[in-house]
Motif scaffolding. Structure first.
Motif, PDB file in Angstrom:
ATOM      1  N   ASN A 477       2.780   9.918   0.431  1.00 53.28           N
ATOM      2  CA  ASN A 477       2.794   9.017   1.593  1.00 53.28           C
ATOM      3  C   ASN A 477       1.414   8.427   1.855  1.00 53.28           C
ATOM      4  O   ASN A 477       1.285   7.245   2.199  1.00 53.28           O
ATOM      5  CB  ASN A 477       3.279   9.766   2.835  1.00 53.28           C
ATOM      6  N   GLU A 478       0.376   9.241   1.683  1.00 54.68           N
ATOM      7  CA  GLU A 478      -0.985   8.745   1.887  1.00 54.68           C
ATOM      8  C   GLU A 478      -1.324   7.648   0.875  1.00 54.68           C
ATOM      9  O   GLU A 478      -1.990   6.665   1.199  1.00 54.68           O
ATOM     10  CB  GLU A 478      -1.986   9.900   1.767  1.00 54.68           C
ATOM     11  N   GLU A 479      -0.838   7.812  -0.376  1.00 51.68           N
ATOM     12  CA  GLU A 479      -1.071   6.801  -1.403  1.00 51.68           C
ATOM     13  C   GLU A 479      -0.350   5.505  -1.048  1.00 51.68           C
ATOM     14  O   GLU A 479      -0.900   4.403  -1.201  1.00 51.68           O
ATOM     15  CB  GLU A 479      -0.602   7.328  -2.769  1.00 51.68           C
ATOM     16  N   MET A 480       0.888   5.628  -0.527  1.00 54.05           N
ATOM     17  CA  MET A 480       1.638   4.434  -0.148  1.00 54.05           C
ATOM     18  C   MET A 480       0.979   3.732   1.044  1.00 54.05           C
ATOM     19  O   MET A 480       0.935   2.492   1.104  1.00 54.05           O
ATOM     20  CB  MET A 480       3.085   4.793   0.191  1.00 54.05           C
ATOM     21  N   ILE A 481       0.468   4.515   1.998  1.00 56.65           N
ATOM     22  CA  ILE A 481      -0.236   3.920   3.149  1.00 56.65           C
ATOM     23  C   ILE A 481      -1.455   3.138   2.655  1.00 56.65           C
ATOM     24  O   ILE A 481      -1.728   2.021   3.118  1.00 56.65           O
ATOM     25  CB  ILE A 481      -0.658   5.025   4.147  1.00 56.65           C
ATOM     26  N   ARG A 482      -2.178   3.711   1.678  1.00 57.65           N
ATOM     27  CA  ARG A 482      -3.347   3.034   1.137  1.00 57.65           C
ATOM     28  C   ARG A 482      -2.969   1.707   0.489  1.00 57.65           C
ATOM     29  O   ARG A 482      -3.631   0.679   0.690  1.00 57.65           O
ATOM     30  CB  ARG A 482      -4.043   3.939   0.115  1.00 57.65           C
ATOM     31  N   LEU A 483      -1.884   1.702  -0.287  1.00 55.97           N
ATOM     32  CA  LEU A 483      -1.436   0.485  -0.955  1.00 55.97           C
ATOM     33  C   LEU A 483      -0.983  -0.576   0.052  1.00 55.97           C
ATOM     34  O   LEU A 483      -1.299  -1.766  -0.077  1.00 55.97           O
ATOM     35  CB  LEU A 483      -0.295   0.804  -1.933  1.00 55.97           C
ATOM     36  N   TYR A 484      -0.231  -0.129   1.082  1.00 57.42           N
ATOM     37  CA  TYR A 484       0.287  -1.087   2.071  1.00 57.42           C
ATOM     38  C   TYR A 484      -0.857  -1.690   2.899  1.00 57.42           C
ATOM     39  O   TYR A 484      -0.827  -2.885   3.243  1.00 57.42           O
ATOM     40  CB  TYR A 484       1.308  -0.416   2.990  1.00 57.42           C
ATOM     41  N   LYS A 485      -1.860  -0.870   3.215  1.00 53.07           N
ATOM     42  CA  LYS A 485      -3.029  -1.398   3.941  1.00 53.07           C
ATOM     43  C   LYS A 485      -3.773  -2.418   3.085  1.00 53.07           C
ATOM     44  O   LYS A 485      -4.284  -3.421   3.597  1.00 53.07           O
ATOM     45  CB  LYS A 485      -3.970  -0.252   4.331  1.00 53.07           C
ATOM     46  N   LYS A 486      -3.825  -2.162   1.773  1.00 52.46           N
ATOM     47  CA  LYS A 486      -4.466  -3.104   0.864  1.00 52.46           C
ATOM     48  C   LYS A 486      -3.721  -4.425   0.848  1.00 52.46           C
ATOM     49  O   LYS A 486      -4.330  -5.502   0.816  1.00 52.46           O
ATOM     50  CB  LYS A 486      -4.510  -2.490  -0.536  1.00 52.46           C
ATOM     51  N   CYS A 487      -2.390  -4.345   0.900  1.00 53.77           N
ATOM     52  CA  CYS A 487      -1.576  -5.571   0.937  1.00 53.77           C
ATOM     53  C   CYS A 487      -1.826  -6.343   2.238  1.00 53.77           C
ATOM     54  O   CYS A 487      -1.927  -7.581   2.230  1.00 53.77           O
ATOM     55  CB  CYS A 487      -0.096  -5.228   0.811  1.00 53.77           C
TER      56      CYS A 487
END
Length: 496
Positions: A477-487
């Protein structure tokens, strides 16, 4: 002089021949196969197990020791079930080895590492194929091991007798279908002037996966009638059997089939011809079906292959590139296996049994079609795969809102912004790679979806930490949060 006598060369003592006790043992063994003397240069051999007979010729121009070791090796091969042709080949190869010994003024009893590598290098200088060179190395190994067993030479531990050249193997491929079809038309058209024996032999090879040696060995009484409107041919095979004892296999055909009816008619004509020729044949040729159309003997493999070659040349048989080509009897066996493996009617196991192969791998090794036919075959397969053209539209599974909310709250549910949720734990979706790519440009319309996904995943992680849940889910989940914030950052950057 006793065969145990020694000859002195420098400080090295070379035996004149093999020990007397060993020689008497091999003399007794020879009596099982021949009435000839062990010391004779000619052995008339009879193999009781397979009722085969023939003559083996030994050289007399080499030292007695080498020749007696060779004779002992041949008797070992006969007792192990080797054929007479294999033994003759070993004698021929041994003469090549002995010639090299003689050129170096060397005895086999002096065999050492230096001499072995000199022979190995010598073979490399000769324009032989790899299998041919390895055959001479194998012969030297057999002679050396026999000599060691007889006690007339000592093999040093450093002597690499098993050394061989690696063969760059490329599988034998069947001839092109186009070539086979042209030859088929010549043989199956009864108006073409083709000798009866060759035509019947071709039919026999094409309708089943026989070896040419098996077909040549068919007897006059090979035809039987197990049922009404059915005829059966009995074909002997010896290659895959213990001690090469012939085993007869039966193959049945419908007498009213399109090709089978023609085959039966020709088969009976050949039978009548062979029967009428029996009194003109020597005893060794009597009782066989395929009597030569012009000579008082049976058809040989060379006869048949030579005729195929001449037929292809005279009728301008060409491949798909327009190049002149020819086929052999063994090519017919390969094309038959290819047709069965690609036809999906006869299984690979049934094909193995029909071929009299000892393993399925051996049968599959016969199934390599010509490269151009293979390309066509793969093209037909890939036509069934819709790589291009209309694609079926992917739709989401619609579920009630209460069930969607419950699934959304579960920690393992994957959130896909702008699309929905996914419950496949084993899935590695491509979109996660895409949004992590530097070339990815997110759609500004998905900004709210990304924001909502970040909030939801953050709340989910708080619950996981509070309840000491699965750390792997937390990390994901932390990895997905990082990716979504990057988007989101890219979207804001693009809007500004």
């Amino acid at each position: 002089m006793s065969s145990a006598a020694l000859q002195v060369i420098g400080e090295f003592k070379i035996p004149i021949g093999i020990p007397d006790a060993a020689k008497k043992s091999y003399e007794r063994l020879l009596t099982l196969y021949s009435s000839n003397s062990f010391d004779g240069n000619t052995w008339n051999i009879f193999l009781a197990s397979s009722s085969k007979s023939g003559t083996l010729y030994f050289p007399n121009q080499y030292p007695k020791l080498e020749v007696e070791i060779l004779k002992a090796s041949i008797l070992n091969m006969l007792s192990a079930g080797a054929t007479l042709s294999t033994c003759s080949g070993r004698i021929h190869d041994a003469c090549f080895v002995f010639d090299y010994f003689e050129s170096k003024n060397f005895s086999i009893a002096q065999l050492n590492q230096a001499f072995f590598f000199s022979f190995y290098k010598y073979l490399k200088t000769i324009q032989f194929e790899v299998w041919h060179r390895n055959r001479y190395l194998q012969t030297l190994q057999v002679l050396a091991e026999t000599g060691e067993a007889l006690g007339v030479l000592i093999i040093p531990s450093t002597l690499p007798l098993g050394l061989r050249w690696k063969n760059s193997y490329s599988p034998k491929r069947a001839p092109e279908n186009q070539v086979i079809k042209q030859v088929d038309r010549l043989f199956f058209n009864l108006c073409n002037d083709i000798p009866l024996g060759y035509r019947v032999m071709y039919f026999t090879l094409r309708l089943r996966t026989h070896r040419i040696s098996e077909v040549i060995a068919m007897s006059l009484d090979c035809i039987s009638y197990p049922e009404e409107n059915v005829f059966t041919i009995s074909v002997p095979t010896a290659k895959e059997t213990a001690y090469h004892v012939p085993v007869f296999h039966q193959y049945s055909f419908l007498a009213n089939g399109v090709c089978e009816s023609i085959y039966y008619k020709l088969l009976m004509q050949q039978h009548d011809y062979a029967l009428s020729m029996q009194e003109h044949l020597k005893p060794q040729y009597q009782g066989y079906l395929f009597v030569h159309p012009k000579l008082p003997r049976i058809i040989t493999t060379n006869d048949f292959n030579d005729y195929l070659s001449k037929l292809c040349t005279s009728n301008n048989i060409v491949d798909s590139d327009g190049n002149a080509t020819k086929i052999t009897s063994h090519d017919l066996r390969h094309i038959n296996v290819c047709e069965r493996l690609q036809g999906n009617i006869i299984s690979a196991t049934e094909t193995m049994v029909e071929c009299n192969h000892s393993s399925l791998d051996q049968t599959l090794g016969y199934g390599y079609p010509a490269k151009k036919d293979e390309a066509k075959h793969l093209a037909d397969i890939t036509k069934q795969i819709p790589l291009f053209g209309e694609q079926k539209k992917v739709t989401c599974l619609q579920v009630p809102s209460f069930k969607y909310s419950r699934l959304l709250d579960e920690p393992n549910t994957r959130i896909i912004p702008g699309y929905g949720i996914c419950r496949n734990d084993n899935c590695k979706p491509q979109f996660e790679k895409c949004i992590a790519c530097e070339s990815f440009s997110p759609d500004p319309a998905c900004r709210d979806f990304f924001s909502a996904a970040i909030d939801l995943l953050s709340k989910r992680n708080q619950q996981i930490i509070k309840r000491h849940g699965d750390s792997k889910v937390l990390t994901h989940n932390e990895e997905m949060i990082r990716l979504y914030k990057k988007c989101l950052a890219r979207i804001e950057s693009n809007l500004s």
